[in-house]
Scaffold this active site. Sequence first.
Site, PDB file in Angstrom:
ATOM      1  N   ASP A  31      70.296  58.872  28.869  1.00 31.61           N
ATOM      2  CA  ASP A  31      69.739  58.055  29.951  1.00 31.61           C
ATOM      3  C   ASP A  31      68.617  57.200  29.386  1.00 31.61           C
ATOM      4  O   ASP A  31      67.921  57.598  28.455  1.00 31.61           O
ATOM      5  CB  ASP A  31      69.214  58.946  31.086  1.00 31.61           C
ATOM      6  CG  ASP A  31      69.138  58.202  32.412  1.00 31.61           C
ATOM      7  OD1 ASP A  31      69.828  58.596  33.348  1.00 31.61           O
ATOM      8  OD2 ASP A  31      68.376  57.208  32.500  1.00 31.61           O
ATOM      9  N   GLN A  33      65.848  56.630  30.753  1.00 35.68           N
ATOM     10  CA  GLN A  33      64.501  57.064  31.147  1.00 35.68           C
ATOM     11  C   GLN A  33      64.516  58.534  31.575  1.00 35.68           C
ATOM     12  O   GLN A  33      65.556  59.037  31.983  1.00 35.68           O
ATOM     13  CB  GLN A  33      64.023  56.181  32.302  1.00 35.68           C
ATOM     14  CG  GLN A  33      65.042  56.023  33.398  1.00 35.68           C
ATOM     15  CD  GLN A  33      64.680  56.726  34.667  1.00 35.68           C
ATOM     16  OE1 GLN A  33      63.554  57.114  34.888  1.00 35.68           O
ATOM     17  NE2 GLN A  33      65.669  56.921  35.542  1.00 35.68           N
ATOM     18  N   THR A 114      81.924  51.933  42.248  1.00 40.41           N
ATOM     19  CA  THR A 114      81.299  51.908  43.574  1.00 40.41           C
ATOM     20  C   THR A 114      82.267  51.342  44.619  1.00 40.41           C
ATOM     21  O   THR A 114      83.104  50.485  44.300  1.00 40.41           O
ATOM     22  CB  THR A 114      80.017  51.053  43.571  1.00 40.41           C
ATOM     23  OG1 THR A 114      79.570  50.870  44.919  1.00 40.41           O
ATOM     24  CG2 THR A 114      80.211  49.675  42.953  1.00 40.41           C
ATOM     25  N   TYR A 138      75.936  42.831  40.626  1.00 38.17           N
ATOM     26  CA  TYR A 138      76.003  44.266  40.285  1.00 38.17           C
ATOM     27  C   TYR A 138      77.410  44.798  40.589  1.00 38.17           C
ATOM     28  O   TYR A 138      78.054  45.433  39.753  1.00 38.17           O
ATOM     29  CB  TYR A 138      74.924  45.031  41.082  1.00 38.17           C
ATOM     30  CG  TYR A 138      75.259  46.491  41.289  1.00 38.17           C
ATOM     31  CD1 TYR A 138      75.189  47.405  40.230  1.00 38.17           C
ATOM     32  CD2 TYR A 138      75.664  46.966  42.547  1.00 38.17           C
ATOM     33  CE1 TYR A 138      75.521  48.746  40.426  1.00 38.17           C
ATOM     34  CE2 TYR A 138      75.992  48.301  42.742  1.00 38.17           C
ATOM     35  CZ  TYR A 138      75.918  49.180  41.673  1.00 38.17           C
ATOM     36  OH  TYR A 138      76.260  50.503  41.863  1.00 38.17           O
TER      37      TYR A 138
HETATM   38  N1  LIG Z   1      73.441  55.381  44.985  1.00 34.63           N
HETATM   39  C1  LIG Z   1      74.546  54.957  45.582  1.00 34.63           C
HETATM   40  O1  LIG Z   1      74.633  54.887  46.802  1.00 34.63           O
HETATM   41  C2  LIG Z   1      75.762  54.575  44.750  1.00 34.63           C
HETATM   42  C3  LIG Z   1      76.931  54.220  45.420  1.00 34.63           C
HETATM   43  C4  LIG Z   1      78.072  53.935  44.676  1.00 34.63           C
HETATM   44  C5  LIG Z   1      78.044  54.023  43.300  1.00 34.63           C
HETATM   45  N2  LIG Z   1      76.885  54.338  42.662  1.00 34.63           N
HETATM   46  C6  LIG Z   1      76.935  54.472  41.197  1.00 34.63           C
HETATM   47  O2  LIG Z   1      76.530  55.804  40.925  1.00 34.63           O
HETATM   48  C7  LIG Z   1      75.955  55.880  39.621  1.00 34.63           C
HETATM   49  C8  LIG Z   1      74.638  56.615  39.701  1.00 34.63           C
HETATM   50  O3  LIG Z   1      73.801  55.944  40.604  1.00 34.63           O
HETATM   51  P1  LIG Z   1      72.443  56.578  41.133  1.00 34.63           P
HETATM   52  O4  LIG Z   1      72.333  56.252  42.555  1.00 34.63           O
HETATM   53  O5  LIG Z   1      72.330  57.979  40.703  1.00 34.63           O
HETATM   54  O6  LIG Z   1      71.423  55.636  40.351  1.00 34.63           O
HETATM   55  P2  LIG Z   1      70.256  55.973  39.365  1.00 34.63           P
HETATM   56  O7  LIG Z   1      69.408  57.073  39.898  1.00 34.63           O
HETATM   57  O8  LIG Z   1      69.604  54.662  39.056  1.00 34.63           O
HETATM   58  O9  LIG Z   1      71.025  56.524  38.077  1.00 34.63           O
HETATM   59  C9  LIG Z   1      71.506  55.715  37.053  1.00 34.63           C
HETATM   60  C10 LIG Z   1      70.807  56.133  35.759  1.00 34.63           C
HETATM   61  O10 LIG Z   1      71.345  55.350  34.684  1.00 34.63           O
HETATM   62  C11 LIG Z   1      70.242  54.932  33.904  1.00 34.63           C
HETATM   63  N3  LIG Z   1      70.550  53.762  33.094  1.00 34.63           N
HETATM   64  C12 LIG Z   1      70.462  52.451  33.425  1.00 34.63           C
HETATM   65  N4  LIG Z   1      70.777  51.682  32.389  1.00 34.63           N
HETATM   66  C13 LIG Z   1      71.072  52.513  31.365  1.00 34.63           C
HETATM   67  C14 LIG Z   1      71.440  52.320  30.027  1.00 34.63           C
HETATM   68  N5  LIG Z   1      71.560  51.105  29.517  1.00 34.63           N
HETATM   69  N6  LIG Z   1      71.673  53.409  29.265  1.00 34.63           N
HETATM   70  C15 LIG Z   1      71.518  54.659  29.741  1.00 34.63           C
HETATM   71  N7  LIG Z   1      71.138  54.899  31.007  1.00 34.63           N
HETATM   72  C16 LIG Z   1      70.926  53.846  31.816  1.00 34.63           C
HETATM   73  C17 LIG Z   1      69.199  54.625  34.937  1.00 34.63           C
HETATM   74  O11 LIG Z   1      67.938  54.462  34.315  1.00 34.63           O
HETATM   75  P3  LIG Z   1      66.931  53.282  34.871  1.00 34.63           P
HETATM   76  O12 LIG Z   1      66.381  53.827  36.126  1.00 34.63           O
HETATM   77  O13 LIG Z   1      65.944  53.122  33.776  1.00 34.63           O
HETATM   78  O14 LIG Z   1      67.763  52.059  35.099  1.00 34.63           O
HETATM   79  C18 LIG Z   1      69.298  55.850  35.815  1.00 34.63           C
HETATM   80  O15 LIG Z   1      68.565  56.941  35.316  1.00 34.63           O
HETATM   81  C19 LIG Z   1      75.856  54.443  39.126  1.00 34.63           C
HETATM   82  O16 LIG Z   1      76.956  54.211  38.274  1.00 34.63           O
HETATM   83  C20 LIG Z   1      75.996  53.606  40.396  1.00 34.63           C
HETATM   84  O17 LIG Z   1      76.558  52.356  40.102  1.00 34.63           O
HETATM   85  C21 LIG Z   1      75.739  54.621  43.346  1.00 34.63           C
END
Ligand SMILES: NC(=O)c1ccc[n+]([C@@H]2O[C@H](COP(=O)([O-])OP(=O)(O)OC[C@H]3O[C@@H](n4cnc5c(N)ncnc54)[C@H](OP(=O)(O)O)[C@@H]3O)[C@@H](O)[C@H]2O)c1
Length: 327
Positions: A31, A33, A114, A138
């Site tokens: 990750d 962060q 998504t 996105y």
């Molecule tokens: N939340 C929703 O409602 C939702 C709905 C549909 C799909 N999704 C998908 O679900 C997945 C997880 O989402 P989440 O809600 O858990 O979001 P999240 O908490 O932001 O988790 C994503 C993680 O990936 C990290 N990341 C970003 N760029 C990266 C890189 N270049 N290399 C390694 N790690 C990286 C982020 O770090 P940073 O914070 O530093 O960017 C974060 O820790 C994502 O693929 C998202 O597209 C989410």
Amino acid sequence: MRVLVTGGTGFTGSHLVRRLLNMGHQVRVLDNQPGLFHDELKRLGADITIGSVTDRPLVRRLTDGCEIVQHMAAAFREVNRPKSVYWNVNVEGTRIVCQAAVEAGVRRVVYCSTQGVHGNVDHPPGDEDTPIEPEDYYQYTKYQGEVVVNQFVDQGLEAVTLRPMAIFGPGDPARFLMIYRRVAKGRFIMAGPGRALYHPLYIDNLVDAFLLAQDAQGVLGRAYLIGDEEFVTIKDLVLRIAKAMGVEVQIVHVPFWPVYAVSALCELVYKALPGEPPLFRRRADWFRQNRAFKIDRARRELGYDPKVSVDEGLRRTAVWYRENGYL
Ligand SMILES: NC(=O)c1ccc[n+]([C@@H]2O[C@H](COP(=O)([O-])OP(=O)(O)OC[C@H]3O[C@@H](n4cnc5c(N)ncnc54)[C@H](OP(=O)(O)O)[C@@H]3O)[C@@H](O)[C@H]2O)c1
């Protein structure tokens, strides 16, 4: 089994990592962060590397010896990020992860896409055959990530794609927390009539789906919409959150389009300022877009069955926010 979880210290990833560790698997995390859960996950036994999925040698090294890759790292929450960041992480990062998986002989890759790839659903509920019409960059890059995954499937990689709905649950630092906080104030400003359909997804149900996708047969190259048992109108969602919190809320309706115009203006102004605009179009769209789907394909082919109801999920989330000082 050894599993690599990209994005594993984020909201969704950390839940999956906990579950995998609980099941006795060895878990590597990559990750950007440390996030909220780094120390806890480390204590539980996760092997965490802070770095990027765009770092090819690093991804290759971490993939070595893994049977499964759960790929959920994504450039996601921030507005006004350059398009190149979304492309590099969500598309090129996915290509790097898939290539490394091929080279390391990984048994299966699960790609987290998504529901947003479908955009607004004209005739809800939609399904996986609803047209792909992403509404922002996105979502567009998340779909291009799917295309990359399927190019590798054509070359023999075992991979499957999940399209989660709106994920919520303990640890969600963003969207749902904002709704809970507004409800806690007792007054919720609703742009428009609140009739848009919204499909929530409690985090534990999604983790079930990730685990099913690791082993299901006959699913390669397929995409699955993953949601809770039911979808709701956004007005109903607000009322149910109030019920889950045990509070009264008054919903105050204001016209949608002025809110949308102000959102666009905020985005423009904040291009020149540090930080995130208080309103932006994607947030305003929450009030008008229909996002509701059938989950029949996932039930049929993955054996998915959302066990936690929407109301129970909302209640557990309220408890977590309270216990952790968010409300
Ligand atoms: N939340 C929703 O409602 C939702 C709905 C549909 C799909 N999704 C998908 O679900 C997945 C997880 O989402 P989440 O809600 O858990 O979001 P999240 O908490 O932001 O988790 C994503 C993680 O990936 C990290 N990341 C970003 N760029 C990266 C890189 N270049 N290399 C390694 N790690 C990286 C982020 O770090 P940073 O914070 O530093 O960017 C974060 O820790 C994502 O693929 C998202 O597209 C989410």
